[in-house]
Design a protein around this motif. Sequence first.
Motif, short mmCIF file in Angstrom:
data_model
loop_
_atom_site.label_atom_id
_atom_site.label_comp_id
_atom_site.label_asym_id
_atom_site.label_seq_id
_atom_site.Cartn_x
_atom_site.Cartn_y
_atom_site.Cartn_z
N GLU A 96 -22.96 -2.72 22.31
CA GLU A 96 -22.40 -4.01 21.02
C GLU A 96 -23.90 -3.97 19.60
N PRO A 97 -25.06 -3.87 20.13
CA PRO A 97 -25.84 -3.53 18.69
C PRO A 97 -25.57 -1.69 18.02
N LEU A 98 -24.46 -1.15 18.33
CA LEU A 98 -24.11 0.05 17.92
C LEU A 98 -23.26 -0.31 16.36
N LEU A 99 -22.93 -1.76 16.88
CA LEU A 99 -21.37 -2.43 16.24
C LEU A 99 -21.28 -3.01 15.36
N VAL A 100 -23.32 -3.79 15.03
CA VAL A 100 -23.77 -4.71 14.05
C VAL A 100 -23.24 -3.61 12.31
N GLY A 101 -22.33 -4.86 11.91
CA GLY A 101 -22.45 -4.70 10.80
C GLY A 101 -20.88 -4.26 10.34
N THR A 102 -20.49 -3.67 11.14
CA THR A 102 -18.99 -2.50 11.04
C THR A 102 -17.84 -3.51 11.14
N GLY A 103 -18.35 -5.05 12.14
CA GLY A 103 -16.50 -5.94 11.80
C GLY A 103 -16.47 -5.94 13.55
N GLU A 161 -17.95 3.76 11.03
CA GLU A 161 -18.11 5.15 11.59
C GLU A 161 -20.07 5.63 11.61
N LEU A 162 -19.97 5.67 10.65
CA LEU A 162 -21.32 6.11 9.81
C LEU A 162 -21.75 4.65 10.40
N PHE A 179 -18.40 14.25 9.25
CA PHE A 179 -19.36 13.85 8.17
C PHE A 179 -19.48 14.88 7.28
N VAL A 180 -19.34 16.44 8.22
CA VAL A 180 -20.44 17.27 7.40
C VAL A 180 -19.03 18.22 7.63
N PRO A 208 -26.17 10.42 3.13
CA PRO A 208 -27.28 9.12 3.30
C PRO A 208 -28.20 9.85 4.67
N ALA A 209 -29.36 9.54 3.23
CA ALA A 209 -30.71 11.00 3.88
C ALA A 209 -31.32 10.36 5.21
N ASP A 210 -30.80 9.27 5.89
CA ASP A 210 -31.09 8.96 7.13
C ASP A 210 -30.19 8.94 8.21
#
Length: 319
Positions: free
Chosen positions: A38-45, A62-63, A119-120, A141-143
Amino acid sequence: MSERSLPSPGVTGWEFPRSAAGVRHLAGWAERAGLPVEPLLVGTGLVHDDLDRVGTVTAAQELQVARALARRAPHAAADVGRRYTAESFGVMGWAMRSSATVGDAVDVALRFIDLSFAFVIPVARLEGDQVVADLDAGALPADVRRWLLVRDTAAVATVLESLVPGGVGVVTSVEGDVATLAFSVAELDRPLVRDRGADRAAAEAACLGLADQHRDLPSTTADVRVLVAQRVRDGAPMGQVAAALGMTERTLRRRLAAEGTGYREVVDEVRSGLAARLLAVGLPVADVASRLGYAEPAALTHAHRRWTGEAPSRRRPRR
């Protein structure tokens, strides 16, 4: 070998819609590692219980999942990448596995890279007696740039090595925001051990159809099209497709109806698209009928007249 060339990747950027299988892969790795999903999905909807019901996600979704996993498992990128197989990529993996040689499989992977979870984006070239692929993560994104670079490099190397017994001898290096993979150009001619009944023409036609249309299709319809294409030679039984999606036939009918279509309509769309492409490359009508799961060429002729108003023979190139 001097006349050989490698195609440019089908896309140059990473912001293309993807199958939700990419998110499910990341979530599955996390679960096996004992990490909560669940924490991986925060902000994805997205929510964990819905992952198996989601067909397509945006690159941003996915990013975000990859970014969250990278924070929680910063040293896991290579291991995550090594868990991918050709089959992870659905119809593109099917086309790779249906290829005659390593070179054919590489050709498919590059031309249909937007059917993967990359992604690459790899850019391949011939350099002397080596095939060299560069993966430049500078636009990410750099992070999460380094994490995705290592993951995608490991994934590409793993899939390449899996194509033939003993692998192709991939050598990788990662420096800064760029990774390089290299292997002998002679490996491109090595034959693949293909599954019985592997059909490269049908697989590539399915890739073309999906690449042309997947961005505009609703999620369930898009998934059904892929699964139907894989099973069309056997008639694409609805029960098999529904089971592959983890649902009952009734649920699949309801989902398709909500998206404005039905199962037979999707099968017709897949068959008509494949028929157009297979006929266009000159395959005999009887062969096309067999590949599309018709018992007799007459059945294809009847269907083709319904789709186009004319016999399939008229769609074959004139000599």
